[in-house]
Design an enzyme around this catalytic site. Structure first.
Site, PDB file in Angstrom:
ATOM      1  N   THR A 194     -64.867  49.713 -61.431  1.00  0.00           N
ATOM      2  CA  THR A 194     -65.891  48.776 -60.978  1.00  0.00           C
ATOM      3  C   THR A 194     -65.703  47.415 -61.624  1.00  0.00           C
ATOM      4  O   THR A 194     -65.766  46.372 -60.952  1.00  0.00           O
ATOM      5  CB  THR A 194     -67.288  49.331 -61.315  1.00  0.00           C
ATOM      6  OG1 THR A 194     -67.464  50.589 -60.646  1.00  0.00           O
ATOM      7  CG2 THR A 194     -68.389  48.380 -60.880  1.00  0.00           C
ATOM      8  N   PHE A 233     -76.087  47.853 -68.563  1.00  0.00           N
ATOM      9  CA  PHE A 233     -77.109  48.664 -67.918  1.00  0.00           C
ATOM     10  C   PHE A 233     -78.484  48.074 -68.233  1.00  0.00           C
ATOM     11  O   PHE A 233     -78.671  47.442 -69.289  1.00  0.00           O
ATOM     12  CB  PHE A 233     -77.039  50.112 -68.408  1.00  0.00           C
ATOM     13  CG  PHE A 233     -75.895  50.900 -67.824  1.00  0.00           C
ATOM     14  CD1 PHE A 233     -76.119  51.827 -66.806  1.00  0.00           C
ATOM     15  CD2 PHE A 233     -74.596  50.717 -68.278  1.00  0.00           C
ATOM     16  CE1 PHE A 233     -75.065  52.553 -66.266  1.00  0.00           C
ATOM     17  CE2 PHE A 233     -73.543  51.435 -67.746  1.00  0.00           C
ATOM     18  CZ  PHE A 233     -73.777  52.357 -66.729  1.00  0.00           C
ATOM     19  N   PHE A 285     -58.001  56.159 -67.561  1.00  0.00           N
ATOM     20  CA  PHE A 285     -58.660  56.667 -68.772  1.00  0.00           C
ATOM     21  C   PHE A 285     -58.674  55.605 -69.883  1.00  0.00           C
ATOM     22  O   PHE A 285     -58.678  54.405 -69.607  1.00  0.00           O
ATOM     23  CB  PHE A 285     -58.027  57.974 -69.234  1.00  0.00           C
ATOM     24  CG  PHE A 285     -58.267  59.110 -68.286  1.00  0.00           C
ATOM     25  CD1 PHE A 285     -59.552  59.439 -67.860  1.00  0.00           C
ATOM     26  CD2 PHE A 285     -57.212  59.881 -67.803  1.00  0.00           C
ATOM     27  CE1 PHE A 285     -59.785  60.486 -66.974  1.00  0.00           C
ATOM     28  CE2 PHE A 285     -57.437  60.936 -66.918  1.00  0.00           C
ATOM     29  CZ  PHE A 285     -58.724  61.232 -66.507  1.00  0.00           C
ATOM     30  N   ALA A 332     -53.635  59.687 -65.763  1.00  0.00           N
ATOM     31  CA  ALA A 332     -53.159  59.171 -67.044  1.00  0.00           C
ATOM     32  C   ALA A 332     -53.147  60.220 -68.141  1.00  0.00           C
ATOM     33  O   ALA A 332     -52.506  60.018 -69.172  1.00  0.00           O
ATOM     34  CB  ALA A 332     -54.020  57.984 -67.485  1.00  0.00           C
ATOM     35  N   LYS A 350     -64.700  51.349 -65.407  1.00  0.00           N
ATOM     36  CA  LYS A 350     -63.461  50.562 -65.501  1.00  0.00           C
ATOM     37  C   LYS A 350     -63.013  50.042 -64.128  1.00  0.00           C
ATOM     38  O   LYS A 350     -62.685  48.863 -63.987  1.00  0.00           O
ATOM     39  CB  LYS A 350     -62.363  51.424 -66.143  1.00  0.00           C
ATOM     40  CG  LYS A 350     -61.064  50.687 -66.406  1.00  0.00           C
ATOM     41  CD  LYS A 350     -60.145  51.467 -67.307  1.00  0.00           C
ATOM     42  CE  LYS A 350     -59.476  52.654 -66.632  1.00  0.00           C
ATOM     43  NZ  LYS A 350     -60.203  53.903 -66.594  1.00  0.00           N
ATOM     44  N   LYS A 372     -66.030  63.800 -59.254  1.00  0.00           N
ATOM     45  CA  LYS A 372     -66.278  62.370 -59.280  1.00  0.00           C
ATOM     46  C   LYS A 372     -66.944  61.844 -58.024  1.00  0.00           C
ATOM     47  O   LYS A 372     -67.617  60.825 -58.052  1.00  0.00           O
ATOM     48  CB  LYS A 372     -64.968  61.603 -59.498  1.00  0.00           C
ATOM     49  CG  LYS A 372     -64.403  61.728 -60.904  1.00  0.00           C
ATOM     50  CD  LYS A 372     -63.147  60.909 -61.066  1.00  0.00           C
ATOM     51  CE  LYS A 372     -63.427  59.429 -60.976  1.00  0.00           C
ATOM     52  NZ  LYS A 372     -62.222  58.621 -61.245  1.00  0.00           N
ATOM     53  N   TRP A 387     -71.576  45.515 -61.142  1.00  0.00           N
ATOM     54  CA  TRP A 387     -72.108  46.625 -60.346  1.00  0.00           C
ATOM     55  C   TRP A 387     -73.313  46.163 -59.535  1.00  0.00           C
ATOM     56  O   TRP A 387     -73.459  46.496 -58.362  1.00  0.00           O
ATOM     57  CB  TRP A 387     -72.505  47.790 -61.257  1.00  0.00           C
ATOM     58  CG  TRP A 387     -72.985  49.004 -60.513  1.00  0.00           C
ATOM     59  CD1 TRP A 387     -72.221  50.032 -60.029  1.00  0.00           C
ATOM     60  CD2 TRP A 387     -74.331  49.311 -60.149  1.00  0.00           C
ATOM     61  NE1 TRP A 387     -73.013  50.956 -59.392  1.00  0.00           N
ATOM     62  CE2 TRP A 387     -74.314  50.533 -59.446  1.00  0.00           C
ATOM     63  CE3 TRP A 387     -75.556  48.657 -60.350  1.00  0.00           C
ATOM     64  CZ2 TRP A 387     -75.470  51.130 -58.946  1.00  0.00           C
ATOM     65  CZ3 TRP A 387     -76.717  49.242 -59.841  1.00  0.00           C
ATOM     66  CH2 TRP A 387     -76.661  50.469 -59.151  1.00  0.00           C
ATOM     67  N   ARG A 421     -54.848  52.033 -58.243  1.00  0.00           N
ATOM     68  CA  ARG A 421     -54.315  53.328 -57.808  1.00  0.00           C
ATOM     69  C   ARG A 421     -55.140  53.894 -56.651  1.00  0.00           C
ATOM     70  O   ARG A 421     -56.300  53.539 -56.461  1.00  0.00           O
ATOM     71  CB  ARG A 421     -54.343  54.333 -58.962  1.00  0.00           C
ATOM     72  CG  ARG A 421     -53.431  54.016 -60.106  1.00  0.00           C
ATOM     73  CD  ARG A 421     -53.656  54.974 -61.260  1.00  0.00           C
ATOM     74  NE  ARG A 421     -55.014  54.886 -61.773  1.00  0.00           N
ATOM     75  CZ  ARG A 421     -55.615  55.809 -62.507  1.00  0.00           C
ATOM     76  NH1 ARG A 421     -54.962  56.906 -62.830  1.00  0.00           N
ATOM     77  NH2 ARG A 421     -56.832  55.643 -62.937  1.00  0.00           N
TER      78      ARG A 421
END
Length: 553
Positions: free
Chosen positions: A70, A379, A298, A270, A68, A102, A407, A91
């Protein structure tokens, strides 16, 4: 293949003054923190017509990831590539997840914000300021009790906890004030992670310094022996707290890998808070650009719902379009495929997981009345058949799908998405909220469960029912709801993936965040202080002798 941090360190950043010039931020509004990041004084920004607001959200997250952030950053760069004046508003990452599971949290691949090491670590010190203000209030509260307790505070009914910006399960429950009378009053206590502090929510919902002080004063820290609320204002703490936050309230300006301006400011989670960046940063982006792109944490049942029902109410905001991010892999995981098998084609599993995406899309369009596009974060192992299945399912809803390759390609991989977003921004919309503020607590929760989560009903425990009655007695029932629940399911049970139906959400506790201006409903096993995993990401992070950080995602 280069890692995210290697990609970020390979590009040449523009001086932040040059980034600011792109959107006419005056020199006197910039407070530089080194060469590549700066605070921006919103009071000194030019007064111009606000642009269009674009919200990026996602399907229910899975271990496969959705990308999200990215996608958000790639969309910002894509809009710039097609000649739009654009500013992002995101954020700040919390240190807890950075060192926990992460790694970095500033986008990925060729769609990142930089300097990513600074953003992921101390940045401009905003989180430290929030923690200091939070803990100053805690210290003043305990000091008041120690020096005679003229407010008649019941030590057993203190609701304010200390905080630290780290995942540390050892601090969830502590006993402090030990060591004799001169060392304080013994009591049970505990810590929250800084992003779960009400002060973080206050910072992100405040309109300006004056509003910040008013909100800080309303924070309820505990109750008296006769069950009257005690506030930060009663302790005369709001002025000093605001002094600690006077710089933190200003948005931080950085840039994407392609040099596009982005504000990064505030960082509530969130699943336990409202999950949105600050109103001040979003309004600054809207004032400076024709398109402001922001993200909510999220899935859309958490971050987007709170963005729309809480932040938009507080800030007087109205999105022009919404992007829902999905991946083939995540949909297959919702369809029951094991994580190790996600690279293999499995059209039946994808179709089984598709209702999760459909429900999120329908919520945005049918509940909130907003135009929506689905961005499939592509992908290499996604098959044509799988992608066509997503396109076909969304077409049946009259919703377009855009394949995103940001990406791998940066802004060039999101041009199609940018063009669709611009088209949507010009389409009619009838923005509305999920519930009315004058409804009862139970009815507001029921509306969320039935309209957004797809469940049957809500149930309040005996404790929560008593707390609801107390909130009504305080005259605060009119506040919006902030549901703290698992991010892994529409329900309050993390193992119920996909789009479950017929479930009842159990609210085990209610508490008032009077300063932030909402009521928190705690469900399931949600905790406000996470723990580190067995192998934390911190084990791979290091710094070389010449000061270069490695291993940060």
């Amino acid at each position: 293949m280069k890692t995210d941090i290697e990609i970020a360190q390979s590009i040449r950043m523009e001086p932040v003054t040059k980034v600011a010039d792109q959107v006419d931020i005056p020199e006197n509004a910039l407070e530089q923190y080194g060469k590549y990041k700066a605070k921006v004084d919103p009071l000194l920004l030019p007064d111009r017509k606000e642009g269009k607001l674009i919200l990026v959200t996602a399907i229910t997250p899975t271990a496969a990831g959705e990308g999200k952030t990215t996608t958000t950053i790639g969309l910002v760069d894509a809009l710039a590539r097609i000649g739009k004046r654009v500013v992002g508003a995101l954020r700040e990452p919390s240190l807890g997840p950075v060192f926990g599971i992460k790694g970095g949290a500033a986008g990925g691949g060729w769609a990142q914000v930089v300097p990513m090491e600074d953003i992921n670590l101390h940045f401009t010190g905003d989180f430290h300021a929030v923690g200091a203000a939070n803990n100053l209030l805690a210290a003043m509260l305990d000091n008041h009790i120690y020096h005679g307790n003229s407010l008649n505070i019941d030590p057993r009914r203190i609701t304010w906890r200390r905080c630290v910006d780290m995942n540390d399960r050892q601090l969830r429950f502590v006993v402090d004030g030990l060591g004799g009378r001169v060392n304080g009053t013994p009591r049970e206590d505990g810590y929250d992670i800084t992003v779960a502090s009400e002060i973080m929510a206050v910072l992100c919902l405040a309109a300006d310094i004056s509003d910040l002080k008013e909100r800080l004063a309303k924070i309820i820290v505990g109750y008296t022996f006769d069950e009257k609320p005690v506030t930060a204002g009663d302790l005369k703490a709001q002025g000093a707290m605001a002094a600690l936050l006077k710089d933190a309230v200003k948005p931080n300006l950085v840039q994407t890998l392609e040099g596009t301006p982005v504000f990064i400011h505030g960082g509530p989670f969130a699943n336990i808070a409202h999950g949105c960046n600050s109103v001040i940063a979003t309004r600054a982006a809207l004032k400076l650009a024709d398109y402001a792109v922001t993200e909510a944490g999220f899935g859309a049942d958490l971050g987007a719902e709170k963005f729309l029902d809480i932040k938009c109410r507080a800030g007087g905001l109205e999105p022009s379009a919404v992007v829902v991010v999905a991946t083939v892999r995540a949909l297959k995981l919702h369809g029951g495929v094991e994580k190790t098998q996600l690279s293999l084609p499995d059209l039946p599993a994808l179709e089984k997981g598709m209702p999760n995406l459909i429900r999120h899309v329908s919520n945005i369009r049918d509940v909130y009345g907003l135009p929506v596009v689905v961005a499939v974060n592509r992908f290499p192992d996604d098959t044509t058949e799988e992608l066509e299945a997503i396109i076909s399912a969304c077409r049946a809803l009259d919703v377009n799908v855009s394949l995103s390759e940001v990406w791998a390609k940066g802004g060039a991989g999101g041009v199609g998405l940018a063009e669709e977003v611009c088209r949507l921004c010009e389409t009619p919309r009838e923005f509305r909220f999920c519930y009315e503020l004058d409804a009862s607590i139970e009815d507001k929760l029921r509306a969320l469960v039935q309209k957004i989560y797809g469940g049957a009903d809500v149930s309040l425990t005996a404790v929560a029912q008593k707390q609801a009655a107390a909130i009504r007695a305080l005259g605060l029932e009119h506040l919006p709801m902030c549901v703290a629940k698992t991010q892994y399911s529409f329900s309050d049970d993390p193992i119920k993936t996909g789009a479950p139906e017929g479930f009842t959400v159990t609210v085990r506790q209610l508490k008032v965040a009077a300063g932030a201006g909402f009521i928190v409903a705690l469900t399931g096993d949600i905790m406000t202080m996470p723990g580190l995993p067995k192998v934390p990401a911190a084990e791979k992070i290091d710094v070389s002798a010449d000061g270069v950080i490695r291993g940060l995602f």
